[in-house]
Structures are given as C-alpha cells and as structure tokens.
Design an enzyme around this catalytic site. Structure first.
Site, PDB file in Angstrom:
ATOM      1  N   SER A 166       0.823  -1.219   0.000  1.00  0.00           N
ATOM      2  CA  SER A 166       0.000   0.000   0.000  1.00  0.00           C
ATOM      3  C   SER A 166       0.850   1.260   0.000  1.00  0.00           C
ATOM      4  O   SER A 166       0.344   2.351   0.272  1.00  0.00           O
ATOM      5  CB  SER A 166      -0.908   0.039   1.228  1.00  0.00           C
ATOM      6  N   THR A 223      -1.129   2.434   4.708  1.00  0.00           N
ATOM      7  CA  THR A 223      -0.411   3.703   4.584  1.00  0.00           C
ATOM      8  C   THR A 223       0.572   3.824   5.721  1.00  0.00           C
ATOM      9  O   THR A 223       0.261   3.460   6.851  1.00  0.00           O
ATOM     10  CB  THR A 223      -1.424   4.869   4.694  1.00  0.00           C
ATOM     11  N   THR A 273       1.588   6.850   0.690  1.00  0.00           N
ATOM     12  CA  THR A 273       0.677   5.732   0.396  1.00  0.00           C
ATOM     13  C   THR A 273       0.431   5.590  -1.109  1.00  0.00           C
ATOM     14  O   THR A 273       0.567   6.561  -1.863  1.00  0.00           O
ATOM     15  CB  THR A 273      -0.683   5.984   1.083  1.00  0.00           C
ATOM     16  N   ARG A 298      -8.544   9.363  -8.101  1.00  0.00           N
ATOM     17  CA  ARG A 298      -8.937   9.559  -6.694  1.00  0.00           C
ATOM     18  C   ARG A 298      -7.705   9.911  -5.840  1.00  0.00           C
ATOM     19  O   ARG A 298      -6.650   9.312  -5.939  1.00  0.00           O
ATOM     20  CB  ARG A 298      -9.581   8.289  -6.174  1.00  0.00           C
ATOM     21  N   VAL A 299      -7.879  10.915  -5.007  1.00  0.00           N
ATOM     22  CA  VAL A 299      -6.840  11.304  -4.056  1.00  0.00           C
ATOM     23  C   VAL A 299      -7.427  11.143  -2.655  1.00  0.00           C
ATOM     24  O   VAL A 299      -8.584  11.504  -2.413  1.00  0.00           O
ATOM     25  CB  VAL A 299      -6.406  12.767  -4.298  1.00  0.00           C
ATOM     26  N   GLY A 300      -6.643  10.590  -1.752  1.00  0.00           N
ATOM     27  CA  GLY A 300      -7.125  10.364  -0.393  1.00  0.00           C
ATOM     28  C   GLY A 300      -6.685  11.440   0.577  1.00  0.00           C
ATOM     29  O   GLY A 300      -6.327  12.559   0.192  1.00  0.00           O
ATOM     30  N   ASP A 301      -6.694  11.084   1.840  1.00  0.00           N
ATOM     31  CA  ASP A 301      -6.322  12.030   2.894  1.00  0.00           C
ATOM     32  C   ASP A 301      -4.818  12.212   3.028  1.00  0.00           C
ATOM     33  O   ASP A 301      -4.358  13.249   3.535  1.00  0.00           O
ATOM     34  CB  ASP A 301      -6.858  11.526   4.245  1.00  0.00           C
ATOM     35  N   THR A 318      -4.474   6.673   9.201  1.00  0.00           N
ATOM     36  CA  THR A 318      -4.468   5.582   8.237  1.00  0.00           C
ATOM     37  C   THR A 318      -5.903   5.081   8.097  1.00  0.00           C
ATOM     38  O   THR A 318      -6.714   5.273   8.995  1.00  0.00           O
ATOM     39  CB  THR A 318      -3.529   4.449   8.702  1.00  0.00           C
ATOM     40  N   GLY A 319      -6.210   4.480   6.972  1.00  0.00           N
ATOM     41  CA  GLY A 319      -7.556   3.965   6.770  1.00  0.00           C
ATOM     42  C   GLY A 319      -8.283   4.693   5.658  1.00  0.00           C
ATOM     43  O   GLY A 319      -7.654   5.314   4.798  1.00  0.00           O
ATOM     44  N   GLY A 335      -9.588   7.202   3.642  1.00  0.00           N
ATOM     45  CA  GLY A 335      -9.235   8.610   3.632  1.00  0.00           C
ATOM     46  C   GLY A 335     -10.418   9.553   3.568  1.00  0.00           C
ATOM     47  O   GLY A 335     -10.362  10.670   4.104  1.00  0.00           O
TER      48      GLY A 335
END
Ligand code: SD4
Length: 326
Positions: free
Chosen positions: A85, A187, A205, A215-218, A238-239, A241
């Site tokens: 990841s 992450t 990550t 897509r972009v996460g946190d 983590t997790g 986002g």
C-alpha cells in the site's frame, strides 16, 4: 462551564472524565523540562513501521533532525515491494495504475505534498522538494511528475508482478468492496520527536487499492492525513481517507491536544467525530498522535490496527485500542 468541560461532555467518548490537563506551553526547540526520556522517539502506523522507525531513529541518534528522520523512515516501505500500500509494489487503481500520495511537515510549520503522482518510487522525497524548492504546498498528477523528473528522480514502473496479479484477480469481479484491515490499510504515517524536542511528520501511500483513477485520499492533505504543530504535537492517519478528510482528522486531533487533551483522548475524540456521522461499520480508520512530552495515543474504529513505537531504546509493535466492542 469551561470550554474544556464542554469538549468532554460533547464527545461520544466523553466518559473519559473531568480531569484537568495542563496546557502545553513549550517554546519551539526547547527541551521539555517535564520529560527527559520522552525523546527522541519515533512512532508509525502498521508493522512496516518497525523498519521505518529503525531508519528514522538512526538519524535521530546521530543528532539528526526530525524532518530528516521522518523522510528516511518512510522511504523504507516506499522502496519495499512487500509493502503493498506504499510506493513501489503498491496495489494499483481499478485501471491498473499505481498512483501515489504523500506529505511531509516540519517543526516550523513548513510542509509539502504530492498527490496522484505516478512512476516515482519516493513520493515523500518529492513532497519534501516541493516544500523546500517551491512557493507551493501541493503538486499533483502530471505536474508533480514533471517536477520530480526535473529534480532528478528516476521514472520507474512501480507495478510489480505480484501487485499486477492481485489486480487481475480483482478484475474478474471488479467489485469495490474493500475488506477491512486486509486490502486497504497500510499507509505509513510516521511522527518523530528529535533530541531538541522538535516534531516532524510524514505520510505516504498508494492509497485505497482499486480506487477510481484520479482519486486522491487524505494522505497528501495537510491536516487530514498528517499534521504537526511544534508547540503542541503531531498526528497521522491511516484507513479510509474519505472519512479522515471529512473531519480533517489530524488537524482536529492536534487542536484537541492544544486545548488540553492527552494524545489518547484526542485520538479517541477524532474517531468519535467519524463514528458520529458516518457508516463506520464498513471502514477502518486509525490515528496516532504524540505531544511535546513524547507521550503518544492511538485509536481506531475496528480492531487490528497496530503501530510501531521506538522510544527509550526499545522498538515494539503495539495493538491499538479501538471503538467497536463486539
Ligand atoms: C487513503 N488513507 O488513500 C489512505 C489509505 C490507506 O492506511 O491505506 N490508509 O485513503
């Protein structure tokens, strides 16, 4: 009623009690007089945090800065194809592209990040270059890639055979149903407190596997995936986002510590803000936080979140406490 008491009453996990916590009022760079053995310390998410912490601690024990330590630390899982990841070997999006998010923040409040970056093994080092060499905080996509190449980072194929095979398996059904704690949640977020008592953080990550392309996460969002305020402490996430972004989790947790919460209470309240409004049964989120004293907290929605702590000469993997009691 004091603000502090309102905060406790308002929290879902408000039963933490009515203790009054001392305000943290240390000046930048000054050693914390209340704790002589709290730092240097390094803390990071998941078991790949163990080798990452070791690399970071090596920097700190030589008298290196927290910012150098966090970068050196997270570069370890970024380069490790078994960390599926993060960086090289990360699971791809649903179209088969490995796209990376990362951010870094130092004790002066300076920060840099990259999102939706492809073909670069060490996005954290690109994020640091964004911080140090540009007037910006975040570069994304093709622009981030161009910046990386212009700065001498090699262009690489990050999709390993192992990750490709997993993706091809997934393609047979193309069902986007992440399995909590198995597929999606590795992450690395890493926080370090150096010998001067200064804090920095890094987060990197490949994001949620089989996510939509683009897509972009946190993780690259300062204040969501990670945040540091050297007067107070730092936090990383983590997790899933999206849940972290909706609550600006890391910033929230650092601000709660500023108001007097311990790192543990602040992490619990951060999770409380998520479970209050979101369908938490289907998603895992974990937070780690530290304060200037070198105290730490950890909390997750579901069981099985663990974190690595390197402090006081010992390195260990610790199971986080969690919200859902089955
Ligand atoms: C994201 N927070 O992209 C990341 C996913 C992850 O451990 O793996 N977290 O939403």
């Amino acid at each position: 009623m004091s603000n502090r008491r309102k905060f406790i009453k308002g929290g879902i996990l408000g039963a933490v009690g009515a203790a009054i916590f001392p305000k943290i009022a240390l000046s930048e760079g000054k050693k914390n007089p209340h704790s002589t053995n709290g730092f240097p310390m390094v803390i990071s998410t998941w078991s790949h945090g163990i080798p990452a912490n070791e690399a970071a601690m090596k920097v700190l024990l030589k008298g290196g800065s927290a910012i150098d330590a966090v970068e050196a630390g997270v570069r370890v899982p970024e380069a490790d194809p078994e960390s599926m990841s993060v960086g090289y070997g990360g699971l791809p999006d649903r179209d088969g592209h490995v796209t990376l998010d990362a951010c870094i923040m130092d004790h002066t409040g300076n920060c840099g990040s990259v999102s939706f970056l492809q073909h670069i093994k060490h996005p954290i080092s690109v994020a640091r270059k964004v911080m140090e060499k540009t007037p910006h905080v975040m570069l994304s996509g093709a622009g981030a890639l161009k910046f990386a190449l212009d700065n001498g980072f090699p262009k690489e194929d990050l999709l390993t055979d192992k990750a490709r095979k997993r993706w091809e398996e997934w393609l047979k059904d193309s069902q986007y149903k992440p399995i909590i704690n198995v597929e999606n949640h590795d992450t690395i977020g890493l926080l370090a407190l150096d010998q001067n008592g200064d804090i920095s953080g890094a987060c990197t990550t490949s994001g949620l596997s089989y996510k939509m392309h683009g897509r972009v996460g946190d993780s690259p969002i300062i204040g969501a995936g990670m945040f540091v305020d050297n007067e107070v402490g730092g936090c990383c996430a983590t997790g899933v986002g999206e849940a972290v972004m909706k609550t600006l989790g890391s910033f929230l947790i650092v601000e709660l510590m500023r108001q007097g919460a311990s790192p543990q209470e602040a992490c619990e309240e951060g999770i409380a803000r998520i479970v209050k409004n979101q369908n938490y049964r289907d998603m895992q989120i974990g937070y780690l936080a530290i304060n200037k004293q070198g105290e730490h907290g950890a909390y997750s929605v579901h069981p099985w979140f663990n974190y690595a702590l390197h402090q006081g000469g010992s390195s260990e993997l610790i199971d986080s406490p969690f919200y859902i009691q089955k």
